[in-house]
Design an enzyme around this catalytic site. Structure first.
Site, PDB file in Angstrom:
ATOM      1  CD  GLU A  90      -3.146   0.689   0.291  1.00 32.52           C
ATOM      2  OE1 GLU A  90      -2.578   1.533  -0.422  1.00 32.52           O
ATOM      3  OE2 GLU A  90      -4.372   0.657   0.434  1.00 32.52           O
ATOM      4  CG  ASP A  91      -1.076   4.819  -1.320  1.00 40.37           C
ATOM      5  OD1 ASP A  91      -1.749   4.058  -0.587  1.00 40.37           O
ATOM      6  OD2 ASP A  91      -1.591   5.717  -2.007  1.00 40.37           O
ATOM      7  CG  ASP A  94      -6.101   8.202   6.613  1.00 37.34           C
ATOM      8  OD1 ASP A  94      -5.826   8.560   7.761  1.00 37.34           O
ATOM      9  OD2 ASP A  94      -6.862   8.861   5.878  1.00 37.34           O
ATOM     10  CG  PHE A 143      -4.371  14.895   2.342  1.00 34.41           C
ATOM     11  CD1 PHE A 143      -5.182  13.790   2.530  1.00 34.41           C
ATOM     12  CD2 PHE A 143      -3.961  15.214   1.054  1.00 34.41           C
ATOM     13  CE1 PHE A 143      -5.593  13.007   1.449  1.00 34.41           C
ATOM     14  CE2 PHE A 143      -4.370  14.440  -0.042  1.00 34.41           C
ATOM     15  CZ  PHE A 143      -5.189  13.333   0.168  1.00 34.41           C
ATOM     16  CG  ASP A 150      -4.407  11.007  -5.591  1.00 36.96           C
ATOM     17  OD1 ASP A 150      -4.248  10.059  -4.804  1.00 36.96           O
ATOM     18  OD2 ASP A 150      -5.531  11.422  -5.939  1.00 36.96           O
ATOM     19  NE  ARG A 159      13.795  12.340  -7.918  1.00 40.16           N
ATOM     20  CZ  ARG A 159      15.059  12.142  -7.575  1.00 40.16           C
ATOM     21  NH1 ARG A 159      15.708  13.051  -6.873  1.00 40.16           N
ATOM     22  NH2 ARG A 159      15.690  11.053  -7.924  1.00 40.16           N
TER      23      ARG A 159
END
Ligand code: IMP
Ligand code: MG
Length: 167
Positions: A90-91, A94, A143, A150, A159
């Site tokens: 996963e990125d 949360d 956030f 995104d 990056r």
């Protein structure tokens, strides 16, 4: 917030742990959750030294900067996971809605073991019981964008990771 070189060194550490923990597991499946994890998955998998496979699913839960709680599967699982060890890539974790849903899906599909590897983890926001086995970087409840993440589809290509200035 997090420069590229710090991201890479966190990924190196996680890859080392995975290489150690998976060395006796027969062909684990790395399952990257799109879109956000594409950069992380690419950097991580290049450092995985155990024989393994990588595949992709696409989930969606966010609209703007808040989790909707409704998770939809936009591209489903096309791999047989029966009896296999699956490492979810996963990125960011949360609230945990997405990861809980993935964990349930994979266990229902017969996975022998499900592990969670995430580039970013917001422990103060996490509300689920699924164990986050490999969090590369823990962050506060900001956030963020960049390195695949995104804000309404923008900012994925940076990056370095940036915090969105909430006004
Ligand atoms: P959860 O289901 O609430 O754990 O949220 C998981 C998903 O929400 C992640 O896979 C991301 O796509 C998105 N997300 C959560 N926090 C952020 C953030 O700070 N920036 C960008 N996307 C985020
Ligand atoms: Mg995501």
């Amino acid at each position: 917030m997090i420069p590229y070189r710090d991201i890479i060194s966190a990924i190196e550490k996680v890859a080392e742990k995975l290489n150690n923990d998976l060395k006796d597991v027969e062909c684990p499946l790395f399952l990257s959750v799109l879109n956000g994890s594409f950069m992380f998955a690419a950097e991580l998998i290049q450092r995985v030294e155990v024989q393994s496979e990588i595949s992709f699913v696409k989930m969606s839960s966010y609209s703007g900067t808040s989790s909707t709680g409704k998770i939809s599967q936009l591209i489903g699982l096309n791999k047989d996971v029966k009896g296999r060890t699956v490492v979810i890539v996963e990125d960011i974790v949360d609230t945990g809605n997405t990861i809980e849903k993935m964990d349930t899906l994979l266990r229902e599909a017969g996975a022998a073991d499900v592990k969670v590897c995430t580039l970013l983890f917001k422990p103060d926001s996490y509300r689920k019981d699924v164990k986050i086995n490999y969090p590369a970087i823990e962050i506060p409840n900001d956030f963020i964008v960049g390195f695949g993440l995104d804000y309404d589809e923008l900012g994925r290509q940076y990056r370095d990771i940036y915090v969105i200035d909430a006004e």
